[in-house]
Scaffold this motif. Structure first.
Motif, PDB file in Angstrom:
ATOM      1  N   ARG A 120      13.704 -10.252 -26.319  1.00 28.22           N
ATOM      2  CA  ARG A 120      14.791 -10.917 -25.598  1.00 28.22           C
ATOM      3  C   ARG A 120      14.601 -10.911 -24.104  1.00 28.22           C
ATOM      4  NH1 ARG A 120      16.857  -9.486 -30.414  1.00 28.22           N
ATOM      5  NH2 ARG A 120      18.649 -10.656 -31.175  1.00 28.22           N
ATOM      6  N   LEU A 167      21.788 -10.150 -25.500  1.00 32.72           N
ATOM      7  CA  LEU A 167      21.688 -11.473 -26.115  1.00 32.72           C
ATOM      8  C   LEU A 167      22.979 -12.264 -25.999  1.00 32.72           C
ATOM      9  CD1 LEU A 167      19.794 -13.322 -27.687  1.00 32.72           C
ATOM     10  CD2 LEU A 167      20.961 -12.567 -29.735  1.00 32.72           C
ATOM     11  N   GLU A 195      11.371 -20.631 -26.232  1.00 31.80           N
ATOM     12  CA  GLU A 195      12.446 -21.362 -25.561  1.00 31.80           C
ATOM     13  C   GLU A 195      12.630 -20.832 -24.134  1.00 31.80           C
ATOM     14  OE1 GLU A 195      16.133 -21.210 -27.686  1.00 31.80           O
ATOM     15  OE2 GLU A 195      17.153 -22.296 -26.085  1.00 31.80           O
ATOM     16  N   ARG A 252      12.384 -17.893 -30.063  1.00 35.66           N
ATOM     17  CA  ARG A 252      13.274 -17.525 -28.968  1.00 35.66           C
ATOM     18  C   ARG A 252      12.519 -17.385 -27.652  1.00 35.66           C
ATOM     19  NH1 ARG A 252      17.137 -13.726 -30.239  1.00 35.66           N
ATOM     20  NH2 ARG A 252      15.554 -12.477 -31.240  1.00 35.66           N
TER      21      ARG A 252
END
Lengths: 413, 403
Positions: free
Chosen positions: B173, B135, B250, B247
């Motif tokens: 992620r 990240l 996006e 997240r």
């Protein structure tokens, strides 16, 4: 109408009737691109969502039966029979023409036992499980194991639903480069829209399609893997089983004086298995699941004496550590109250790191979260008993609580 | 003087390694390249031995990036979170967390491709340490420069018998790509010719348009479906895979923009989007984008004679339904007439059964005093089609064969 030209009005009237009888399939029916072909015996699809149509077949078949064939053919595509056939062929080496014919028949059996009726006529000669003396409601892969080509299937050899049904390219196929085919993404998009339409439509859709819609993009996974992953995650998380700890210096500390590094330390996890022995769970199911749990715990470093088994119906009885439980007879029957089983398992000293409950879910659950990780293996109810209560089919017992990781033990092993 | 056996062996090995390449479209490599170009961490899921490492080598070569491979499962958490080094006065200076050598080399080079292999067999504590690396690009006290791209690989649950599953935060992620081997490619490659994928190129002129398109697609969907914004995986089978969160949305937005600017196929975009927010939400986004491609009902009503109708039946039906719905919402004679013109055109250029339902809905919208437009004549043919279907339905009902 001269012989040999395609009566397209009849063909489209049939599709309109099909779309009216099965509104949730309309998107898929309209996405099919019809292609006139003189090589096709009846109607056939390819994996690019083209539908090859024999003019002679359209001429001799009544509109209502043609509608049934439309729905049948689109079902092959929605259920991804070509992809599944390819997978079966790849896994088991069934690549001959005869095997592909069997896949076509097995796929037809999966479709035909529940798509017709309710306003949609059954086409003449549609093969059904009963034709071959097979049970209803199975999947293509299961049917494939249940019959061989022989006298019973002789009459079915004319049958050919094309490469969309069994994955074998046909002479008439236009192939991926031909016009009006759907790309893989477009096929997925159509299947997704149909599935969404079904799940968003309360009531009127048959169970078979409902199940398809739920599983279209999430096929059921083998329960052994899921149960294994759940138990492994439970016993290996912090606080149980294997992890890094600063409680003991790392082997690397020797070359880094003055530095404290954590080390990987294994503490064999204690696992308590609560087995629901109420009447509804079969001994065979139970035996398989129990052995599976023991094997998984052994694989993550647990020792067999650290696995204890409790049988639980309305009361909880300790059956004892697994090492002494070879060939255990699990006592019980009647109703279940797993709360007692949990209470009993958690009273043990030293306390278990993980509780695994094997149950059919017909039980009250503990109100509070137990102080250890919980995995619940849920046995399926019998095929016939999908509804829990004859008098009140809508009553569904509470599912396992959210703090437990629940695995359905109903899928393929 | 005969050569030593090992020299002959070396010659033989050299001859075996002498392979050619040929251009071949490879959607999964294209998807991987695009995600790496978009600077999103990628996770390749695939059985062992199917060429994930080979693909990474090819990717690094074509991007001109040095490749650094780190086998996650053989490292300890401190290798990723930094090794504590105690100085003279820890109370005054603190204890710095020293990065391992590969991280220092990467930071010094300023760019590179970091390949974290065997992620799913790394213990939970190592995975937790990797969270920060993936990240924040931090390894101990060191921050990896922006030129470093991260790709990880994992074996699926079915083949990783001793594997841990990915924790949902770590899974969220990554862009998850399923890596499959292509039978033809393997056979041809063993025969001496490996594929060379053409990599997507970003078109500078399309950049502003791509950003606007991506924002419109994602925001349009999420405005209509707020429930899709955040959905933790509730199902055992979906754990460790992609799931939607602000997240990952996006990330999806960025991927849509990159795919648009690169002009990649929907096939590739589908892999990327479904691998970022999961199958269901991903397919919904793609379906929303398909609808954005359809002609706007108002534009069609303004000039029905020039409207472009899609060739595909289901999309054509969606356009016709949309136009009739637009008339229903704001009915007047001119719009009603225009819709009839469109239905007439649809009937001439495609299957007639699609037109039946829109036509009967449109006919029912007629208000007192409206004249029958001439265009309605052209649609008259479908009445006989519709009757034929009605008669079939009646026969099914009467014969009881539908039972």
């Amino acid at each position: 109408m001269t012989a040999g030209t395609l009566d397209s009005e009849k063909l489209f009237a049939a599709r309109l009737h099909a779309a009216r009888a099965r509104p949730y399939l309309a998107t898929a029916l309209f996405a099919l691109h019809p292609v006139e072909s003189r090589q096709v015996p009846t109607m056939a699809v390819d994996r690019h969502w083209r539908c090859y149509v024999s003019p002679a077949f359209v001429a001799r078949t009544p509109v209502e039966e043609l509608a049934g064939v439309w729905v049948h053919e689109v079902s092959h595509l929605l259920r991804d029979h070509h992809g599944r056939s390819d997978r079966v062929a790849g896994e088991s080496g069934l690549t001959g023409r005869g095997d592909r014919l069997r896949m076509n028949i097995a796929a037809d059996l999966e479709i035909n036992d529940d798509v017709f009726g309710d306003g949609l006529a059954r086409p003449e000669g549609a093969v059904e499980p009963a034709t071959l003396g097979l049970p209803e409601g199975e999947l293509m892969e299961d049917y494939l194991r249940l019959f061989r080509l022989g006298p019973y299937t002789q009459g079915l050899v004319w049958l050919d639903c094309g490469s969309g049904a069994d994955g074998l390219e046909r002479a008439w196929d236009l192939g991926p480069g031909g016009a009006n085919g759907l790309t893989e993404q477009e096929r997925d998009a159509v299947r997704f829209r149909v599935a969404q339409g079904i799940t968003g439509r309360p009531g009127s859709v048959p169970q078979g399609w409902r199940r398809w819609a739920e599983e279209a993009f999430h096929p059921p996974q083998p329960w052994r893997e899921l149960l294994g992953a759940a138990i492994r995650a439970a016993v290996s998380g912090p606080g149980a089983g294997e992890d890094y700890t600063y409680g003991r210096p790392s082997r690397r500390s020797a070359c880094l004086p003055g530095v404290v590094l954590p080390s990987l330390r294994r503490r064999p996890p204690r696992v308590a298995v609560i087995v629901d022995t109420s009447g509804s769970v079969s001994d065979a199911e139970l035996g398989t699941a129990l052995l599976e749990v023991a094997a998984i715990v052994a694989a993550v470093g647990g020792r067999r004496e650290l696995v204890s088994v409790l049988s639980c119906d309305a009361a909880a009885r300790v059956v004892g550590p697994l090492c002494r439980a070879e060939g255990i007879t699990l006592v019980g029957g009647g109703g279940t109250d797993l709360r007692r089983g949990f209470a009993r398992a958690l009273r043990a000293r030293p306390a278990p790191d993980v509780v695994v409950a094997l149950t059919d879910g017909q039980t009250p659950w503990p109100q509070v979260r137990p102080p250890c990780r919980t995995v619940v293996g849920l046995f399926p109810r019998g095929r016939a008993g999908r509804s829990w209560d004859e008098d009140d089919p809508d009553r569904v017992p509470d599912g396992p609580p959210s703090w437990a990781r629940a695995v359905d033990l109903g899928g393929p092993p | 003087m005969s050569e030593s056996p090992l020299e002959v062996a070396a010659e033989l090995i050299a001859l075996l390694g002498d392979t050619a390449t040929e251009p071949r479209a490879d959607p999964q490599l294209e998807a991987l390249t695009l995600a790496v170009a978009a600077d999103l961490p990628v996770l390749l899921w695939g059985e062992p031995g199917i060429g994930k490492t080979a693909a990474l080598t090819q990717l690094a070569g074509s991007l001109g990036l040095p490749l650094t491979t780190v086998i996650a499962s053989v490292h300890e958490p401190s290798d990723f979170s930094g090794l504590p080094v105690i100085g003279d006065d820890p109370a005054a200076q603190g204890v710095p967390m020293a990065p391992p050598d590969w991280a220092v080399r990467l930071a010094r080079a300023g760019r590179g491709l970091l390949f974290l292999d065997e992620l799913s067999t790394a213990p939970p504590a190592v995975q937790a340490a990797l969270l920060r690396l993936v990240l924040e690009r931090r390894v101990g006290a060191l921050r990896l420069p922006a030129g470093v791209r991260i790709v990880a690989a994992a074996n699926p649950r079915s083949s990783a018998a001793d594997g841990w599953e990915l924790s949902p935060p770590l899974a969220n992620r990554f862009v998850h790509l399923q890596w499959k081997h292509d039978h033809d490619v393997v056979v041809r490659g063993l025969g001496g010719t490996w594929p060379r994928a053409s990599l997507p190129r970003l078109d500078q002129d399309r950049v502003p348009e791509a950003v606007a398109f991506a924002r419109r697609a994602v925001c349009g969907l999420l405005a209509a479906r707020p429930a899709l914004v955040h959905l933790l995986p509730d199902n055992e089978a979906r754990r460790g895979g992609p799931w939607p969160s602000p997240r990952s949305w996006e990330m999806a937005l960025r991927l849509v923009a990159f795919a648009t600017a690169a002009g990649t196929s929907r096939e590739v975009l589908s892999m990327l989007v479904r691998g970022t927010v999961g199958d269901g939400p991903g397919l919904e986004l793609l379906a929303a984008m398909d609808r954005m491609d359809l002609p706007d009902p108002e534009a069609v009503l303004a000039d029905p004679a020039a409207a472009e109708l899609p060739e595909r039946g289901d999309l054509r039906q969606a356009v016709l339904d949309g136009v009739v719905e637009a008339v229903r919402r704001r009915p007047d004679q001119a719009r009603w007439d225009a819709a009839w013109v469109l239905l007439g055109r649809a009937l001439e250029s495609g299957p007639p059964d699609l037109v039946v339902v829109p036509a009967s809905t449109l006919a029912a919208l007629r208000q007192a005093g409206w004249d029958i437009p001439p265009a309605i004549e052209r649609v008259a043919g479908i009445v006989s089609l519709s009757r034929r279907a009605d008669r079939a339905a009646a026969r099914v009902a009467a014969s009881g064969r539908g039972r």
